[in-house]
Design a protein around this motif. Structure first.
Motif, PDB file in Angstrom:
ATOM      1  N   LEU A 156       0.840  -1.190   0.000  1.00 24.20           N
ATOM      2  CA  LEU A 156       0.000   0.000   0.000  1.00 24.20           C
ATOM      3  C   LEU A 156       0.879   1.246   0.000  1.00 24.20           C
ATOM      4  CD1 LEU A 156      -2.726  -1.079   2.586  1.00 24.20           C
ATOM      5  CD2 LEU A 156      -2.857  -1.165   0.089  1.00 24.20           C
ATOM      6  N   GLY A 157       0.913   1.922  -1.127  1.00 23.62           N
ATOM      7  CA  GLY A 157       1.738   3.110  -1.256  1.00 23.62           C
ATOM      8  C   GLY A 157       3.145   2.790  -1.729  1.00 23.62           C
ATOM      9  N   ARG A 158       3.802   3.802  -2.280  1.00 20.78           N
ATOM     10  CA  ARG A 158       5.193   3.657  -2.707  1.00 20.78           C
ATOM     11  C   ARG A 158       6.077   3.936  -1.501  1.00 20.78           C
ATOM     12  NH1 ARG A 158       4.704   7.784  -7.580  1.00 20.78           N
ATOM     13  NH2 ARG A 158       3.265   8.672  -6.042  1.00 20.78           N
ATOM     14  N   THR A 159       6.363   2.887  -0.771  1.00 28.82           N
ATOM     15  CA  THR A 159       7.043   3.048   0.510  1.00 28.82           C
ATOM     16  C   THR A 159       8.442   3.638   0.353  1.00 28.82           C
ATOM     17  OG1 THR A 159       7.757   0.737   0.390  1.00 28.82           O
ATOM     18  CG2 THR A 159       5.724   1.204   1.595  1.00 28.82           C
ATOM     19  N   ALA A 160       9.130   3.336  -0.754  1.00 33.32           N
ATOM     20  CA  ALA A 160      10.480   3.870  -0.954  1.00 33.32           C
ATOM     21  C   ALA A 160      10.469   5.384  -1.058  1.00 33.32           C
ATOM     22  CB  ALA A 160      11.107   3.261  -2.205  1.00 33.32           C
ATOM     23  N   ALA A 161       9.339   5.941  -1.486  1.00 34.08           N
ATOM     24  CA  ALA A 161       9.207   7.398  -1.597  1.00 34.08           C
ATOM     25  C   ALA A 161       8.502   8.002  -0.385  1.00 34.08           C
ATOM     26  CB  ALA A 161       8.440   7.752  -2.872  1.00 34.08           C
ATOM     27  N   GLY A 162       8.246   7.178   0.622  1.00 35.17           N
ATOM     28  CA  GLY A 162       7.572   7.673   1.817  1.00 35.17           C
ATOM     29  C   GLY A 162       6.078   7.872   1.650  1.00 35.17           C
ATOM     30  N   GLU A 163       5.510   7.347   0.588  1.00 39.39           N
ATOM     31  CA  GLU A 163       4.082   7.528   0.330  1.00 39.39           C
ATOM     32  C   GLU A 163       3.250   6.570   1.174  1.00 39.39           C
ATOM     33  OE1 GLU A 163       2.147   8.127  -3.817  1.00 39.39           O
ATOM     34  OE2 GLU A 163       1.891   5.995  -3.359  1.00 39.39           O
ATOM     35  N   ARG A 164       2.128   7.062   1.699  1.00 35.60           N
ATOM     36  CA  ARG A 164       1.186   6.257   2.464  1.00 35.60           C
ATOM     37  C   ARG A 164      -0.119   6.123   1.684  1.00 35.60           C
ATOM     38  NH1 ARG A 164       2.563   5.469   7.686  1.00 35.60           N
ATOM     39  NH2 ARG A 164       0.389   5.034   8.222  1.00 35.60           N
ATOM     40  N   PHE A 165      -0.889   5.128   2.050  1.00 35.68           N
ATOM     41  CA  PHE A 165      -2.175   4.894   1.391  1.00 35.68           C
ATOM     42  C   PHE A 165      -3.247   5.631   2.192  1.00 35.68           C
ATOM     43  CE2 PHE A 165      -5.824   1.977   0.339  1.00 35.68           C
ATOM     44  CZ  PHE A 165      -5.884   2.302  -1.002  1.00 35.68           C
TER      45      PHE A 165
END
Length: 286
Positions: A156-165
Motif C-alpha cells: 500500500l503506497g510507494r514506501t520507498a518514496a515515503g508515500e502512504r495509502f
C-alpha cells in the motif's frame, strides 16, 4: 471459470479504459508440458515457454507492457493446467496501480488445474499507489488430486518514496475450491486512511501484507511444522493449516521481506508436493 457478481466488490467499476485478457492452456505431450493455447486481447502477453528444469515443467512469464493499470482498466488472466501438467507462472516485476479520479480498475486471475497437475503462481508484488482504486481477484479451482503453490503480496503506497495509502480503496477477493467445494475464501475492503490500516487486528500500520497458499489432497503435520521453522527477516509471519491447505501470512514494511519469506516456504514445500527441488525463476535475478 464462472464469475459471480458481487455488488460489494463490483460497484464503481465503469466500462472505460484498457481491456486486456490472456487465456493460457497447457497439456502433457509425452514427458513434456506444452503451452497449447495462447489467446490474448490487448496489452497482456507471455514470453516464450522456458524449461529450466527439463521438459516436464513449463515456465511462462506474464508481461503487461504498460507496466501499470489506472481507473477503468480491466485485466484478466485465465489459466488451464491440463492432466499431469506442471505449470509455473511468474511476472518480470511489480504490478502497479496508479491513482484514479473516480473509476475502479480490476485485475482478475483465474487458475484451474485438474487431475495430476501442479500449478505454481509466483508473481511479484502489486503496488497500490495512494488515491488508486482497484479490485484484485484471485480464483483457484482444483480438481481431483491437483496441487497448487502460490502467493499474493500487496504493498500500500510507494514506501520507498515515503508515500502512504491515505486515499482511495482496495477491494480484494481470494477463493480456493476443490471439486467445486469451497476450501478457503477471503474478502477484504481497505479504504485509504481507514482505522483498520493502523489497528492491531488489521495491518497495525504496516504497508505490506500477503498470503501464501499450498493446496494438496493431503497436507501433513510435518509440512506445517517445517514451515513454522522458517523465520521472517523483517515484519511478522505466521502459518496455519486447514484440511488440504497450508496458509501463511505476512505483514510488515518490506515487499522484499514478504517475497523472501514466501520463497523460503515454497522451498520447503515444493519438494514434498511436486517431487522437485525448488529452482527459482531466473527472471527474479534480473
Amino acid at each position: 471459470m464462472r464469475r459471480v457478481a458481487d455488488p460489494s466488490l463490483d460497484s464503481g467499476v465503469v466500462a472505460s479504459g484498457w481491456r486486456a485478457q490472456l487465456d493460457l492452456g497447457y497439456r502433457r505431450l509425452g514427458e513434456r508440458t506444452v503451452l497449447t493455447k495462447r489467446v490474448h486481447t490487448g496489452p497482456l502477453v507471455v514470453q516464450k515457454s522456458l524449461y529450466p528444469e527439463g521438459g516436464a515443467v513449463c515456465q511462462n512469464v506474464i508481461v503487461h507492457p504498460p507496466g501499470g493499470i489506472v481507473g477503468g482498466d480491466a485485466l484478466a488472466v485465465n489459466v488451464d493446467a491440463g492432466p499431469c501438467t506442471h505449470v509455473q507462472l511468474t511476472t518480470p516485476g511489480a504490478a502497479k496501480c496508479y491513482r484514479s479520479g473516480g473509476a475502479f480498475a480490476r485485475q482478475r486471475i483465474g487458475l484451474r488445474a485438474v487431475r495430476g497437475a501442479v500449478l505454481e503462481w509466483l508473481p511479484q508484488e502489486t503496488i497500490i499507489f495512494d488515491a488508486s482504486k482497484i479490485e484484485l481477484e484471485l480464483s483457484i479451482e482444483l480438481f481431483d488430486d491437483a496441487r497448487f503453490l502460490g502467493w499474493d503480496v500487496v504493498c500500500l503506497g510507494r514506501t520507498a518514496a515515503g508515500e502512504r495509502f491515505d486515499h482511495g480503496a482496495l477491494r480484494q477477493r481470494l477463493t480456493l475450491t476443490r471439486d467445486g467445494i469451497p476450501v478457503f475464501a477471503e474478502r477484504a475492503v481497505l479504504n485509504g486512511g481507514a482505522p483498520l490500516l493502523r489497528s492491531p487486528v488489521g495491518l497495525h500500520g504496516n504497508p505490506v501484507f500477503g498470503t501464501f497458499l499450498v493446496a494438496a489432497p493431503i497436507v501433513t503435520h510435518a509440512m506445517l511444522e517445517s514451515c513454522r521453522q522458517v523465520s521472517v527477516m523483517a515484519g511478522e509471519g505466521a502459518v496455519t493449516r486447514l484440511p488440504g491447505v497450508v496458509i501463511a501470512r505476512y505483514r510488515g514494511a518490506s515487499a522484499a521481506a514478504a517475497r523472501h519469506y514466501f520463497v523460503d516456504l515454497w522451498r520447503k514445500l515444493r519438494p514434498a508436493l511436486a517431487l522437485r527441488a525448488a529452482v527459482p525463476p531466473r527472471i527474479w535475478a534480473t
